[in-house]
Design a protein around this motif. Structure first.
Motif, PDB file in Angstrom:
ATOM      1  N   SER A 167      11.687  12.742  -4.188  1.00 27.31           N
ATOM      2  CA  SER A 167      10.492  13.278  -3.531  1.00 27.31           C
ATOM      3  C   SER A 167      10.195  14.676  -4.059  1.00 27.31           C
ATOM      4  O   SER A 167      11.042  15.322  -4.687  1.00 27.31           O
ATOM      5  N   GLU A 168       8.994  15.122  -3.770  1.00 27.14           N
ATOM      6  CA  GLU A 168       8.620  16.527  -4.021  1.00 27.14           C
ATOM      7  C   GLU A 168       8.728  17.264  -2.694  1.00 27.14           C
ATOM      8  O   GLU A 168       8.029  16.936  -1.735  1.00 27.14           O
ATOM      9  N   ARG A 169       9.616  18.224  -2.634  1.00 26.66           N
ATOM     10  CA  ARG A 169       9.846  18.971  -1.406  1.00 26.66           C
ATOM     11  C   ARG A 169       8.842  20.125  -1.341  1.00 26.66           C
ATOM     12  O   ARG A 169       8.800  20.972  -2.233  1.00 26.66           O
ATOM     13  N   MET A 170       8.062  20.151  -0.270  1.00 26.15           N
ATOM     14  CA  MET A 170       7.021  21.164  -0.102  1.00 26.15           C
ATOM     15  C   MET A 170       7.268  21.937   1.193  1.00 26.15           C
ATOM     16  O   MET A 170       7.521  21.334   2.241  1.00 26.15           O
ATOM     17  N   SER A 171       7.211  23.255   1.095  1.00 24.95           N
ATOM     18  CA  SER A 171       7.499  24.119   2.236  1.00 24.95           C
ATOM     19  C   SER A 171       6.221  24.777   2.735  1.00 24.95           C
ATOM     20  O   SER A 171       5.404  25.269   1.944  1.00 24.95           O
ATOM     21  N   PHE A 172       6.063  24.789   4.065  1.00 29.36           N
ATOM     22  CA  PHE A 172       4.856  25.338   4.681  1.00 29.36           C
ATOM     23  C   PHE A 172       5.210  26.203   5.884  1.00 29.36           C
ATOM     24  O   PHE A 172       6.345  26.194   6.372  1.00 29.36           O
ATOM     25  N   TYR A 173       4.176  26.897   6.333  1.00 28.95           N
ATOM     26  CA  TYR A 173       4.315  27.677   7.570  1.00 28.95           C
ATOM     27  C   TYR A 173       3.178  27.290   8.512  1.00 28.95           C
ATOM     28  O   TYR A 173       2.043  27.069   8.095  1.00 28.95           O
ATOM     29  N   VAL A 222       8.830  21.456   6.521  1.00 23.81           N
ATOM     30  CA  VAL A 222       9.183  20.920   5.208  1.00 23.81           C
ATOM     31  C   VAL A 222       8.684  19.480   5.137  1.00 23.81           C
ATOM     32  O   VAL A 222       8.991  18.663   6.019  1.00 23.81           O
ATOM     33  N   VAL A 223       7.892  19.180   4.106  1.00 24.59           N
ATOM     34  CA  VAL A 223       7.380  17.830   3.896  1.00 24.59           C
ATOM     35  C   VAL A 223       7.927  17.317   2.567  1.00 24.59           C
ATOM     36  O   VAL A 223       7.742  17.961   1.524  1.00 24.59           O
ATOM     37  N   MET A 224       8.645  16.189   2.624  1.00 25.00           N
ATOM     38  CA  MET A 224       9.138  15.543   1.396  1.00 25.00           C
ATOM     39  C   MET A 224       8.148  14.449   1.030  1.00 25.00           C
ATOM     40  O   MET A 224       8.029  13.441   1.740  1.00 25.00           O
ATOM     41  N   VAL A 225       7.403  14.656  -0.054  1.00 23.67           N
ATOM     42  CA  VAL A 225       6.406  13.685  -0.495  1.00 23.67           C
ATOM     43  C   VAL A 225       7.112  12.659  -1.387  1.00 23.67           C
ATOM     44  O   VAL A 225       7.553  12.961  -2.484  1.00 23.67           O
ATOM     45  N   LEU A 226       7.217  11.454  -0.873  1.00 22.91           N
ATOM     46  CA  LEU A 226       8.043  10.412  -1.501  1.00 22.91           C
ATOM     47  C   LEU A 226       7.404   9.836  -2.762  1.00 22.91           C
ATOM     48  O   LEU A 226       6.187   9.644  -2.831  1.00 22.91           O
ATOM     49  N   LYS A 227       8.253   9.524  -3.744  1.00 27.22           N
ATOM     50  CA  LYS A 227       7.802   8.834  -4.946  1.00 27.22           C
ATOM     51  C   LYS A 227       7.851   7.317  -4.733  1.00 27.22           C
ATOM     52  O   LYS A 227       7.052   6.587  -5.299  1.00 27.22           O
ATOM     53  N   ASP A 228       8.797   6.849  -3.930  1.00 28.14           N
ATOM     54  CA  ASP A 228       8.909   5.438  -3.580  1.00 28.14           C
ATOM     55  C   ASP A 228       8.693   5.319  -2.069  1.00 28.14           C
ATOM     56  O   ASP A 228       9.292   6.062  -1.294  1.00 28.14           O
ATOM     57  N   HIS A 229       7.827   4.402  -1.661  1.00 27.38           N
ATOM     58  CA  HIS A 229       7.432   4.323  -0.254  1.00 27.38           C
ATOM     59  C   HIS A 229       8.192   3.262   0.534  1.00 27.38           C
ATOM     60  O   HIS A 229       7.823   2.948   1.668  1.00 27.38           O
ATOM     61  N   GLY A 230       9.252   2.730  -0.034  1.00 27.24           N
ATOM     62  CA  GLY A 230      10.017   1.691   0.655  1.00 27.24           C
ATOM     63  C   GLY A 230      10.596   2.148   1.973  1.00 27.24           C
ATOM     64  O   GLY A 230      10.811   1.340   2.886  1.00 27.24           O
TER      65      GLY A 230
END
Length: 351
Positions: free
Chosen positions: A217-223, A296-304
């Motif tokens: 996944s792509e780990r994205m950090s937010f506030y 923290v949002v992990m944007v998945l590469k595989d959606h299984g």
């Protein structure tokens, strides 16, 4: 097999000759018609002792069990009695435990060994695994295989036909069959008249935890300025908007908060796809954060992973119990504690 047996004989000889009180009189391969592969004749304190060895190229528990039964029969004709020894290139801890259960000694090429007779007690345990076996073990926990395992662990007592398991997990028949074979070989599952059923769900989950790699996944950090009930409410609204397609779910500590609370964390975690990420950005009013992130949002590469979600409360979409447990188990000391709490509360199966 002859090369394998020669290597096994060399390994056994090296081990025995490292013990000063043991004198190896003879050690070699047996004739083709013999019921054992290697026979060692020893002299210990003036007494003659035999080691009768079976050599196999595979050390998976299912294959080991069958070989041990044959080996026990083969040694009955020796006088004086022979000590049975099982030898393979590698023996897992499960395979070693089987040898102890059958009262059979063992040896592998990595150095794991247990040979006992009279007052001799040889035991050695090493932590390394052959690279090929390590890769093979990890392959059963890759994304497609993981979809099958999560379906099985959701109801370990259920017996599955391959076609039903394929449909439920969203994985091809061929891949389900491969996973089935691996589970049976490791004796984590058994094939009954009704279908495939997990026989050792805890052992499977332990092995998965030890080999676990988080989904790509792509780990994205937010506030976000939202907190407490306002954040929970906004998040549930976002998940509710996209839940029909399972595009975003609570993950890790945030999923555990709904499943088996174990202290509250200041950071909130989600798995999402691109659609779910947009919904979360809008609902939680997220702004990028290089530091001080609380979402923290992990944007998945595989959606299984979205094939197996749970809804502990209306509008609350969470990763499954197993997935939440695995993610927590790699989230540091606090995560390991939360993982153990969740397992005790919700992942305890009848033996």
């Amino acid at each position: 097999m002859n090369d394998l047996e020669k290597r096994a004989a060399e390994a056994l000889g090296a081990l025995l000759r490292s013990i000063p009180v043991i004198h190896v009189e003879k050690l070699g391969l047996t004739p083709a018609e013999s019921r054992v592969d290697i026979l060692a004749e020893l002299n210990f304190n003036g007494n003659r002792r035999f080691l009768a060895c079976e050599v196999k190229p595979v050390g998976q528990p299912r294959h080991v069990r069958a070989a041990l039964l044959e080996l026990q029969k083969a040694v009955q004709g020796f006088d004086p009695p022979a000590m049975p020894i099982f030898i393979a290139p590698y023996l897992s801890r499960e395979a070693q435990a089987l040898c102890r259960e059958f009262d059979v000694g063992y040896l592998d090429f990595l150095g794991n060994a247990r040979i006992t007779f009279d007052s001799v007690f040889i035991e050695r345990q090493v932590d390394t695994r052959p690279p090929a076996l390590q890769r093979n073990l990890k392959s059963i926990f890759k994304p497609k295989s993981a979809q099958v395992l999560r379906a099985l662990l959701r109801d370990p007592g259920r017996a599955w036909r391959v076609a039903d398991l394929s449909q439920t997990s969203g994985v091809s028949l061929g891949h389900v069959s491969n996973v089935r074979s691996e589970l049976v070989d490791r004796e984590w599952a058994e094939v009954t008249d009704e279908g495939l059923r997990l026989s050792q769900p805890d052992a499977l989950l332990d092995a998965w935890r030890d080999a676990y790699e988080a989904p790509a996944s792509e780990r994205m950090s937010f506030y976000t300025t939202l907190h407490g009930q306002s954040l929970d409410s906004a998040a549930r609204g976002a998940l509710g908007v996209v839940q029909g397609g399972s595009n975003a779910v609570f993950a890790s500590f945030s999923a555990a908060h709904w499943l088996a609370p174990y202290g509250r964390m200041s950071t909130h975690y989600f798995y999402a796809d691109s659609i779910g990420l947009t919904a979360l950005r809008d609902a939680l009013e997220l702004s990028p954060a290089a530091s001080g992130a609380n979402v923290v949002v992990m944007v998945l590469k595989d959606h299984g992973l979205f094939h197996d979600i749970v809804e502990p409360a209306p509008g609350v979409a969470c990763t499954s119990l197993v997935q939440t447990y695995l993610d927590l188990s790699t989230a540091g000391e606090r995560g390991a504690e939360a993982a153990e709490h969740l397992r005790q509360e919700l992942l305890s199966w009848r033996k």
